[in-house]
Design a protein around this motif. Structure first.
Motif, PDB file in Angstrom:
ATOM      1  N   GLN A   1       0.848  -1.184   0.000  1.00 36.00           N
ATOM      2  CA  GLN A   1       0.000   0.000   0.000  1.00 36.00           C
ATOM      3  C   GLN A   1       0.887   1.238   0.000  1.00 36.00           C
ATOM      4  OE1 GLN A   1      -2.269  -0.792   3.583  1.00 36.00           O
ATOM      5  NE2 GLN A   1      -4.012  -1.449   2.354  1.00 36.00           N
ATOM      6  N   VAL A   2       0.442   2.246  -0.743  1.00 34.53           N
ATOM      7  CA  VAL A   2       1.142   3.519  -0.837  1.00 34.53           C
ATOM      8  C   VAL A   2       0.101   4.614  -0.648  1.00 34.53           C
ATOM      9  CG1 VAL A   2       2.498   5.032  -2.351  1.00 34.53           C
ATOM     10  CG2 VAL A   2       2.808   2.558  -2.481  1.00 34.53           C
ATOM     11  N   VAL A   3       0.451   5.653   0.082  1.00 34.68           N
ATOM     12  CA  VAL A   3      -0.435   6.803   0.185  1.00 34.68           C
ATOM     13  C   VAL A   3      -0.596   7.377  -1.223  1.00 34.68           C
ATOM     14  CG1 VAL A   3      -0.708   9.103   1.177  1.00 34.68           C
ATOM     15  CG2 VAL A   3       0.281   7.267   2.556  1.00 34.68           C
ATOM     16  N   GLU A   4      -1.832   7.544  -1.635  1.00 31.91           N
ATOM     17  CA  GLU A   4      -2.136   7.925  -3.021  1.00 31.91           C
ATOM     18  C   GLU A   4      -1.403   9.185  -3.479  1.00 31.91           C
ATOM     19  OE1 GLU A   4      -6.087   8.282  -5.850  1.00 31.91           O
ATOM     20  OE2 GLU A   4      -6.291   8.580  -3.701  1.00 31.91           O
ATOM     21  N   SER A   5      -1.226  10.132  -2.588  1.00 37.36           N
ATOM     22  CA  SER A   5      -0.587  11.396  -2.971  1.00 37.36           C
ATOM     23  C   SER A   5       0.934  11.286  -3.101  1.00 37.36           C
ATOM     24  CB  SER A   5      -0.930  12.481  -1.949  1.00 37.36           C
ATOM     25  OG  SER A   5      -0.408  12.127  -0.670  1.00 37.36           O
ATOM     26  N   ASN A   6       1.509  10.151  -2.725  1.00 35.24           N
ATOM     27  CA  ASN A   6       2.960   9.988  -2.766  1.00 35.24           C
ATOM     28  C   ASN A   6       3.391   9.487  -4.149  1.00 35.24           C
ATOM     29  OD1 ASN A   6       5.659   9.629  -2.227  1.00 35.24           O
ATOM     30  ND2 ASN A   6       5.315   8.617  -0.263  1.00 35.24           N
ATOM     31  N   SER A   7       3.303  10.369  -5.133  1.00 38.35           N
ATOM     32  CA  SER A   7       3.541   9.992  -6.532  1.00 38.35           C
ATOM     33  C   SER A   7       4.964   9.494  -6.774  1.00 38.35           C
ATOM     34  CB  SER A   7       3.214  11.155  -7.463  1.00 38.35           C
ATOM     35  OG  SER A   7       4.015  12.274  -7.142  1.00 38.35           O
ATOM     36  N   GLU A   8       5.927  10.003  -6.039  1.00 36.27           N
ATOM     37  CA  GLU A   8       7.318   9.560  -6.219  1.00 36.27           C
ATOM     38  C   GLU A   8       7.457   8.080  -5.862  1.00 36.27           C
ATOM     39  OE1 GLU A   8      11.757  10.606  -4.467  1.00 36.27           O
ATOM     40  OE2 GLU A   8      10.149  12.061  -4.234  1.00 36.27           O
ATOM     41  N   VAL A   9       6.828   7.664  -4.788  1.00 30.31           N
ATOM     42  CA  VAL A   9       6.901   6.262  -4.373  1.00 30.31           C
ATOM     43  C   VAL A   9       6.067   5.381  -5.302  1.00 30.31           C
ATOM     44  CG1 VAL A   9       6.376   4.644  -2.505  1.00 30.31           C
ATOM     45  CG2 VAL A   9       7.485   6.817  -1.999  1.00 30.31           C
ATOM     46  N   VAL A  10       4.912   5.871  -5.729  1.00 27.30           N
ATOM     47  CA  VAL A  10       4.108   5.121  -6.689  1.00 27.30           C
ATOM     48  C   VAL A  10       4.936   4.855  -7.944  1.00 27.30           C
ATOM     49  CG1 VAL A  10       2.073   5.206  -8.198  1.00 27.30           C
ATOM     50  CG2 VAL A  10       1.891   5.937  -5.805  1.00 27.30           C
ATOM     51  N   GLU A  11       5.643   5.853  -8.420  1.00 31.10           N
ATOM     52  CA  GLU A  11       6.468   5.692  -9.620  1.00 31.10           C
ATOM     53  C   GLU A  11       7.616   4.710  -9.379  1.00 31.10           C
ATOM     54  OE1 GLU A  11       7.597   5.638 -13.398  1.00 31.10           O
ATOM     55  OE2 GLU A  11       5.729   6.446 -12.601  1.00 31.10           O
ATOM     56  N   PHE A  12       8.228   4.748  -8.197  1.00 29.75           N
ATOM     57  CA  PHE A  12       9.284   3.779  -7.843  1.00 29.75           C
ATOM     58  C   PHE A  12       8.752   2.352  -7.985  1.00 29.75           C
ATOM     59  CE2 PHE A  12      10.662   0.954  -4.365  1.00 29.75           C
ATOM     60  CZ  PHE A  12      11.974   0.721  -4.766  1.00 29.75           C
ATOM     61  N   TYR A  13       7.567   2.090  -7.439  1.00 28.22           N
ATOM     62  CA  TYR A  13       7.004   0.744  -7.524  1.00 28.22           C
ATOM     63  C   TYR A  13       6.608   0.394  -8.955  1.00 28.22           C
ATOM     64  CZ  TYR A  13       7.071   0.098  -2.490  1.00 28.22           C
ATOM     65  OH  TYR A  13       7.467  -0.062  -1.189  1.00 28.22           O
ATOM     66  N   ARG A  14       6.106   1.344  -9.720  1.00 29.73           N
ATOM     67  CA  ARG A  14       5.788   1.073 -11.134  1.00 29.73           C
ATOM     68  C   ARG A  14       7.044   0.635 -11.881  1.00 29.73           C
ATOM     69  NH1 ARG A  14       0.796   3.092 -13.428  1.00 29.73           N
ATOM     70  NH2 ARG A  14      -0.219   4.535 -12.008  1.00 29.73           N
ATOM     71  N   ARG A  15       8.143   1.356 -11.664  1.00 32.84           N
ATOM     72  CA  ARG A  15       9.408   0.989 -12.319  1.00 32.84           C
ATOM     73  C   ARG A  15       9.897  -0.381 -11.873  1.00 32.84           C
ATOM     74  NH1 ARG A  15      10.839   6.221 -10.763  1.00 32.84           N
ATOM     75  NH2 ARG A  15      12.279   5.326  -9.245  1.00 32.84           N
ATOM     76  N   SER A  16       9.463  -0.808 -10.698  1.00 38.80           N
ATOM     77  CA  SER A  16       9.867  -2.109 -10.152  1.00 38.80           C
ATOM     78  C   SER A  16       8.909  -3.231 -10.556  1.00 38.80           C
ATOM     79  CB  SER A  16       9.945  -2.024  -8.623  1.00 38.80           C
ATOM     80  OG  SER A  16      10.913  -1.064  -8.229  1.00 38.80           O
ATOM     81  N   GLY A  17       7.935  -2.927 -11.415  1.00 36.16           N
ATOM     82  CA  GLY A  17       7.040  -3.945 -11.935  1.00 36.16           C
ATOM     83  C   GLY A  17       5.698  -4.062 -11.237  1.00 36.16           C
ATOM     84  N   TYR A  18       5.408  -3.210 -10.280  1.00 38.06           N
ATOM     85  CA  TYR A  18       4.128  -3.254  -9.567  1.00 38.06           C
ATOM     86  C   TYR A  18       3.092  -2.453 -10.343  1.00 38.06           C
ATOM     87  CZ  TYR A  18       6.469  -5.436  -5.656  1.00 38.06           C
ATOM     88  OH  TYR A  18       7.165  -6.315  -4.878  1.00 38.06           O
ATOM     89  N   ARG A  19       1.848  -2.881 -10.244  1.00 37.44           N
ATOM     90  CA  ARG A  19       0.747  -2.215 -10.931  1.00 37.44           C
ATOM     91  C   ARG A  19      -0.346  -1.879  -9.935  1.00 37.44           C
ATOM     92  NH1 ARG A  19       4.200  -1.268 -13.647  1.00 37.44           N
ATOM     93  NH2 ARG A  19       4.903  -2.403 -15.454  1.00 37.44           N
ATOM     94  N   ILE A  20      -1.047  -0.801 -10.200  1.00 36.77           N
ATOM     95  CA  ILE A  20      -2.186  -0.422  -9.372  1.00 36.77           C
ATOM     96  C   ILE A  20      -3.339  -1.361  -9.694  1.00 36.77           C
ATOM     97  CG2 ILE A  20      -3.891   1.380  -8.919  1.00 36.77           C
ATOM     98  CD1 ILE A  20      -1.651   3.428  -9.498  1.00 36.77           C
ATOM     99  N   GLU A  21      -3.940  -1.926  -8.662  1.00 35.08           N
ATOM    100  CA  GLU A  21      -5.105  -2.791  -8.820  1.00 35.08           C
ATOM    101  C   GLU A  21      -6.339  -2.047  -8.314  1.00 35.08           C
ATOM    102  OE1 GLU A  21      -4.033  -6.271  -6.489  1.00 35.08           O
ATOM    103  OE2 GLU A  21      -3.376  -7.290  -8.307  1.00 35.08           O
ATOM    104  N   PRO A  22      -7.492  -2.282  -8.937  1.00 31.70           N
ATOM    105  CA  PRO A  22      -8.711  -1.614  -8.474  1.00 31.70           C
ATOM    106  C   PRO A  22      -9.218  -2.268  -7.182  1.00 31.70           C
ATOM    107  CG  PRO A  22      -9.195  -3.051 -10.325  1.00 31.70           C
ATOM    108  CD  PRO A  22      -7.710  -3.079 -10.132  1.00 31.70           C
ATOM    109  N   ARG A  23      -8.748  -1.762  -6.070  1.00 35.61           N
ATOM    110  CA  ARG A  23      -9.113  -2.287  -4.758  1.00 35.61           C
ATOM    111  C   ARG A  23      -9.432  -1.116  -3.834  1.00 35.61           C
ATOM    112  NH1 ARG A  23      -8.515  -6.092  -7.674  1.00 35.61           N
ATOM    113  NH2 ARG A  23      -7.287  -7.951  -7.363  1.00 35.61           N
ATOM    114  N   ILE A  24     -10.130  -1.397  -2.788  1.00 32.79           N
ATOM    115  CA  ILE A  24     -10.358  -0.422  -1.735  1.00 32.79           C
ATOM    116  C   ILE A  24      -9.605  -0.913  -0.520  1.00 32.79           C
ATOM    117  CG2 ILE A  24     -12.053   0.601  -0.180  1.00 32.79           C
ATOM    118  CD1 ILE A  24     -14.085   0.332  -2.483  1.00 32.79           C
ATOM    119  N   SER A  25      -8.775  -0.086   0.039  1.00 30.97           N
ATOM    120  CA  SER A  25      -8.043  -0.441   1.251  1.00 30.97           C
ATOM    121  C   SER A  25      -8.876  -0.025   2.452  1.00 30.97           C
ATOM    122  CB  SER A  25      -6.693   0.286   1.272  1.00 30.97           C
ATOM    123  OG  SER A  25      -5.993  -0.018   2.446  1.00 30.97           O
ATOM    124  N   MET A  26      -9.097  -0.970   3.348  1.00 33.11           N
ATOM    125  CA  MET A  26      -9.887  -0.691   4.549  1.00 33.11           C
ATOM    126  C   MET A  26      -9.074  -1.082   5.768  1.00 33.11           C
ATOM    127  SD  MET A  26     -13.572  -2.107   3.182  1.00 33.11           S
ATOM    128  CE  MET A  26     -14.515  -1.487   4.565  1.00 33.11           C
TER     129      MET A  26
END
Length: 139
Positions: free
Chosen positions: A108-133
């Motif tokens: 899980q990544v805080v949605e507003s943390n675009s730098e970290v989201v991009e790090f994980y994208r470059r590492s092969g991770y993809r955003i899945e349509p889920r709701i975190s509760m």
């Protein structure tokens, strides 16, 4: 050159300082004293640190519950960012999870943390349509 290794108690103060730098507005239950102590009870070999010389410059906690793996609390000191430390920590966590039989890793990544989201994208991770509760059981 950094080395990734299993966390040891001698690393505590540096990991605590690293987390304070990386997660300045973190919730009290994520404090190093609490989170690390709990992690060491279960799968202590999935608590990793990156060492440069004799100093901690990064850390990651991973977990596996037999169905999915999880990556959490990945942090790299400002002085070591963009030098492959996060990539090396993530790769070693993935290697260890795979060795346990893990076939899928979640994080899980805080949605507003675009730098970290991009790090994980470059590492092969993809955003899945889920709701975190979540539900707080104690404060």
């Amino acid at each position: 050159m950094t080395e990734v290794m299993t966390y040891d108690e001698r690393h505590f103060l540096e990991v605590k300082a690293l987390w304070q730098e990386a997660f300045p507005d973190d919730a009290p239950w994520n404090a190093a004293e609490t989170a690390i102590a709990e992690k060491l009870k279960l799968q202590p070999d999935l608590m990793l640190v990156a060492i440069d010389g004799d100093r901690v410059c990064g850390s990651v906690m991973a977990g596996y519950e037999g169905h999915r793996g999880w990556i959490s609390r990945i942090a790299v000191s400002r002085s070591h960012r963009n030098r492959g430390v996060g990539r090396d920590l993530l790769a070693e966590a993935e290697r260890r999870l795979s060795a346990l039989g893990c076939v899928k890793i979640n994080l899980q990544v805080v949605e507003s943390n675009s730098e970290v989201v991009e790090f994980y994208r470059r590492s092969g991770y993809r955003i899945e349509p889920r709701i975190s509760m979540s539900k707080l059981l104690r404060r």
